[in-house]
Design an enzyme around this catalytic site. Structure first.
Site, PDB file in Angstrom:
ATOM      1  N   ARG A  28     -92.864  40.556 -62.013  1.00 53.49           N
ATOM      2  CA  ARG A  28     -94.080  40.176 -61.174  1.00 53.49           C
ATOM      3  C   ARG A  28     -95.345  40.397 -61.986  1.00 53.49           C
ATOM      4  O   ARG A  28     -96.097  39.719 -62.306  1.00 53.49           O
ATOM      5  CB  ARG A  28     -94.062  40.887 -59.737  1.00 53.49           C
ATOM      6  CG  ARG A  28     -93.492  40.688 -58.780  1.00 53.49           C
ATOM      7  CD  ARG A  28     -93.256  41.449 -57.869  1.00 53.49           C
ATOM      8  NE  ARG A  28     -92.613  40.813 -56.589  1.00 53.49           N
ATOM      9  CZ  ARG A  28     -91.291  40.697 -56.530  1.00 53.49           C
ATOM     10  NH1 ARG A  28     -90.610  40.921 -57.593  1.00 53.49           N
ATOM     11  NH2 ARG A  28     -90.654  40.374 -55.263  1.00 53.49           N
ATOM     12  N   ARG A  99     -78.373  26.227 -57.535  1.00 53.63           N
ATOM     13  CA  ARG A  99     -79.054  27.236 -56.774  1.00 53.63           C
ATOM     14  C   ARG A  99     -80.384  26.614 -56.185  1.00 53.63           C
ATOM     15  O   ARG A  99     -81.291  26.125 -56.923  1.00 53.63           O
ATOM     16  CB  ARG A  99     -79.643  28.587 -57.239  1.00 53.63           C
ATOM     17  CG  ARG A  99     -78.323  29.268 -57.767  1.00 53.63           C
ATOM     18  CD  ARG A  99     -78.705  30.603 -58.711  1.00 53.63           C
ATOM     19  NE  ARG A  99     -79.256  31.477 -57.745  1.00 53.63           N
ATOM     20  CZ  ARG A  99     -79.806  32.896 -58.219  1.00 53.63           C
ATOM     21  NH1 ARG A  99     -79.438  32.933 -59.382  1.00 53.63           N
ATOM     22  NH2 ARG A  99     -80.278  33.642 -57.380  1.00 53.63           N
ATOM     23  N   SER A 173     -86.764  40.589 -46.129  1.00 50.81           N
ATOM     24  CA  SER A 173     -87.133  41.292 -47.543  1.00 50.81           C
ATOM     25  C   SER A 173     -88.808  41.586 -47.518  1.00 50.81           C
ATOM     26  O   SER A 173     -89.478  41.277 -48.557  1.00 50.81           O
ATOM     27  CB  SER A 173     -86.968  40.184 -48.567  1.00 50.81           C
ATOM     28  OG  SER A 173     -85.428  39.953 -48.543  1.00 50.81           O
ATOM     29  N   ASP A 315     -79.776  43.271 -52.244  1.00 51.66           N
ATOM     30  CA  ASP A 315     -79.242  43.847 -53.529  1.00 51.66           C
ATOM     31  C   ASP A 315     -78.304  44.959 -53.534  1.00 51.66           C
ATOM     32  O   ASP A 315     -77.593  45.173 -54.550  1.00 51.66           O
ATOM     33  CB  ASP A 315     -80.200  43.877 -54.691  1.00 51.66           C
ATOM     34  CG  ASP A 315     -80.774  42.505 -55.012  1.00 51.66           C
ATOM     35  OD1 ASP A 315     -79.976  41.370 -54.610  1.00 51.66           O
ATOM     36  OD2 ASP A 315     -81.927  42.384 -55.603  1.00 51.66           O
ATOM     37  N   LYS A 342     -77.114  33.630 -54.647  1.00 45.10           N
ATOM     38  CA  LYS A 342     -77.416  34.522 -55.767  1.00 45.10           C
ATOM     39  C   LYS A 342     -76.506  33.990 -57.039  1.00 45.10           C
ATOM     40  O   LYS A 342     -76.193  32.703 -56.924  1.00 45.10           O
ATOM     41  CB  LYS A 342     -77.021  35.857 -55.281  1.00 45.10           C
ATOM     42  CG  LYS A 342     -77.906  36.570 -54.485  1.00 45.10           C
ATOM     43  CD  LYS A 342     -79.550  36.687 -54.914  1.00 45.10           C
ATOM     44  CE  LYS A 342     -79.876  37.417 -53.885  1.00 45.10           C
ATOM     45  NZ  LYS A 342     -81.452  37.873 -54.298  1.00 45.10           N
ATOM     46  N   ARG A 346     -71.870  36.064 -53.245  1.00 43.58           N
ATOM     47  CA  ARG A 346     -71.601  37.466 -53.280  1.00 43.58           C
ATOM     48  C   ARG A 346     -70.834  38.095 -52.145  1.00 43.58           C
ATOM     49  O   ARG A 346     -70.090  38.693 -52.511  1.00 43.58           O
ATOM     50  CB  ARG A 346     -72.845  38.296 -53.445  1.00 43.58           C
ATOM     51  CG  ARG A 346     -73.571  38.129 -54.827  1.00 43.58           C
ATOM     52  CD  ARG A 346     -74.613  39.210 -54.984  1.00 43.58           C
ATOM     53  NE  ARG A 346     -75.258  39.019 -56.448  1.00 43.58           N
ATOM     54  CZ  ARG A 346     -76.372  39.349 -56.576  1.00 43.58           C
ATOM     55  NH1 ARG A 346     -77.566  39.946 -55.696  1.00 43.58           N
ATOM     56  NH2 ARG A 346     -76.623  39.561 -57.757  1.00 43.58           N
ATOM     57  N   LYS A 413     -77.737  41.375 -67.779  1.00 46.71           N
ATOM     58  CA  LYS A 413     -78.585  40.642 -67.029  1.00 46.71           C
ATOM     59  C   LYS A 413     -79.936  41.817 -66.505  1.00 46.71           C
ATOM     60  O   LYS A 413     -80.861  41.563 -66.340  1.00 46.71           O
ATOM     61  CB  LYS A 413     -77.987  40.083 -65.841  1.00 46.71           C
ATOM     62  CG  LYS A 413     -78.955  39.153 -64.976  1.00 46.71           C
ATOM     63  CD  LYS A 413     -78.450  38.378 -63.889  1.00 46.71           C
ATOM     64  CE  LYS A 413     -79.290  37.876 -62.754  1.00 46.71           C
ATOM     65  NZ  LYS A 413     -80.228  36.866 -63.444  1.00 46.71           N
TER      66      LYS A 413
END
EC number: 2.5.1.19
Length: 432
Positions: A28, A99, A173, A315, A342, A346, A413
């Site tokens: 961000r 995605r 979220s 997450d 994702k 997942r 990552k």
């Protein structure tokens, strides 16, 4: 690179680990720094995702490949849409091309952006022709990925008329939305978030503050807080260890902006206490977990079935599921609808790998149910599906059984030094 981790016997461990800045905060701030060059950033994440973000914002190339970095794909789509006169092709890995990004693209188009799909409708790669965006109102469904919402909020100060974003339905979220707004506030941008409507004021100056003032308290720079998602793997390690185990992690804040900081409450159910001291957290295994059959609907009730709504912190779902499996505790995890889009699906990946280890897992579109089991198979090879969190989440199981991790390098990552940090606290790791 495949690795093998021998079953570890760690008792009364007292260690200290330094974890780099939050990937969420870093990415961000990198975008905000591109919009407001006077921003200074300390303790930037060393993750692949943040490196990709940095390189993409600095390059003059008209073809930008973000590889597996989903956050970068979303944030950069919004950023380049505002860069008047700049034309880029934004692409990624094969998985990235699967995605969805249509929700964000449609929102940007409603603001006047010029974006087209180069292969499949609704999916990357994208051709983006930057221009001044003059419209200032857009509506999204409230349960979409927070990254779509944050991407719009981050570019809002540079829109000619700011932004009024309406979210329809139940918002998921929320901590990530609040993180974005808080960072905007820190650099002097006025925002308002009430009744499902988010407003961000336009900021016409080159920078809304004097050079070097970002992140300062009493004229001292404060660091980007370390990544709570990365901390989750050490919570799992302590939970799976003997009573008396202690690990100190830095640098963390009690009033964190990160939704994953809920770990400090959730892991009380797994016998882990968190103490905040001097910008660090001390994790202590204080009690043996109660494994008598019981049912609980909230954190802290001490039952053997843990029920959690993780819609504000999806997450950490993989870490929690693996912790429960290692402790022989059943769990029901809900609010996980975003996990299917994702780096991999997942929910499917968790089910597949836990069942290889001897567990029983049922999944829906937004939930996972794990039945308790005290039998964990040994020397099972965990596939990681090009997903860093699969490798990171399953590694702590080496405290219960020898385990193999395929394509272990995928941790770069988000946490490049993970395997070295595990070795430093006693894990026996060999490369195949």
């Amino acid at each position: 690179m495949n690795i093998q981790i021998q079953k570890s016997e760690i008792h009364d461990l007292q260690s200290s680990i330094s974890i780099t800045g939050s990937k969420s905060e870093s990415n961000r701030l990198l975008l905000l720094q591109a919009l407001f060059p006077n921003i200074e950033i300390d303790n930037l994440s060393n993750s692949d995702d943040s490196k990709v973000m940095t390189e993409a914002l600095l390059t003059s190339s008209n073809v930008i490949d973000v590889h597996h970095a989903g956050t970068a794909m979303r944030f950069l789509t919004a950023y380049f849409a505002t860069q008047d006169g700049r034309e880029v092709v934004l692409t990624g890995s094969d998985r990235m091309k699967q995605r969805p990004i249509k929700i964000l693209v449609d929102a940007l188009k409603s603001l006047g952006a010029e974006i087209s799909y180069l292969e499949s409708d609704g999916l990357p790669p994208l051709k983006i022709t930057g221009k001044k965006l003059t419209k200032n109102k857009v509506t999204l469904q409230a349960n979409v990925s927070s990254q779509y919402i944050s991407a719009l909020l981050l570019i809002a100060p540079k829109l000619e008329n700011g932004l009024e974003l309406t979210l329809e339905g139940k918002i998921t979220s929320v901590p990530y939305i609040n993180m974005t707004l808080n960072l905007l506030n820190q650099i002097g941008v006025k925002t308002d978030f009430q009744n499902n409507v988010v407003e961000v004021n336009q900021q016409s100056t080159t920078s809304p503050y004097r050079k070097g003032t970002f992140g300062r308290v009493n004229n001292q720079k404060s660091l980007i807080e370390s990544d709570w998602s990365s901390a989750s793997y050490f919570y799992s390690i302590v939970a799976l260890s003997a009573v008396g185990t202690e690990i100190s992690l830095s640098s963390y804040k009690q009033n964190s902006l990160q939704g994953d900081s809920v770990l400090s409450e959730i892991y009380k159910d797994f016998g882990v206490e968190t103490t905040f001291e001097n910008n660090s957290i001390l994790l202590q295994k204080s009690t043996i977990v109660n494994q008598k059959p019981a049912r609980t609907e909230k954190v802290g009730s001490g039952g053997s079935l843990i029920s959690l709504d993780l819609s504000n912190a999806p997450d950490i779902a993989q870490t929690i599921a693996v912790t429960c499996f290692g402790l022989g505790i059943s769990c029901v995890l809900t609010g996980l609808h975003t996990l299917k889009i994702k780096e991999t699906d997942r929910l499917f990946a968790l089910k597949t790998e836990i069942e290889k280890l001897g567990g029983q897992v049922a999944i829906t579109e937004d939930s996972l149910t794990l039945d308790s089991s005290n039998n964990i198979k040994s020397n099972i090879a965990i596939d990681t599906y090009n997903d860093h969190r699969m490798a990171l989440a399953f590694a702590p199981l080496a405290l219960k059984t020898s385990i193999k991790i395929n394509n272990a390098e995928v941790v770069s990552k988000s946490y490049p030094s993970f395997w070295e940090d595990l070795k430093s606290i006693g894990f026996q790791i060999k490369t195949d």
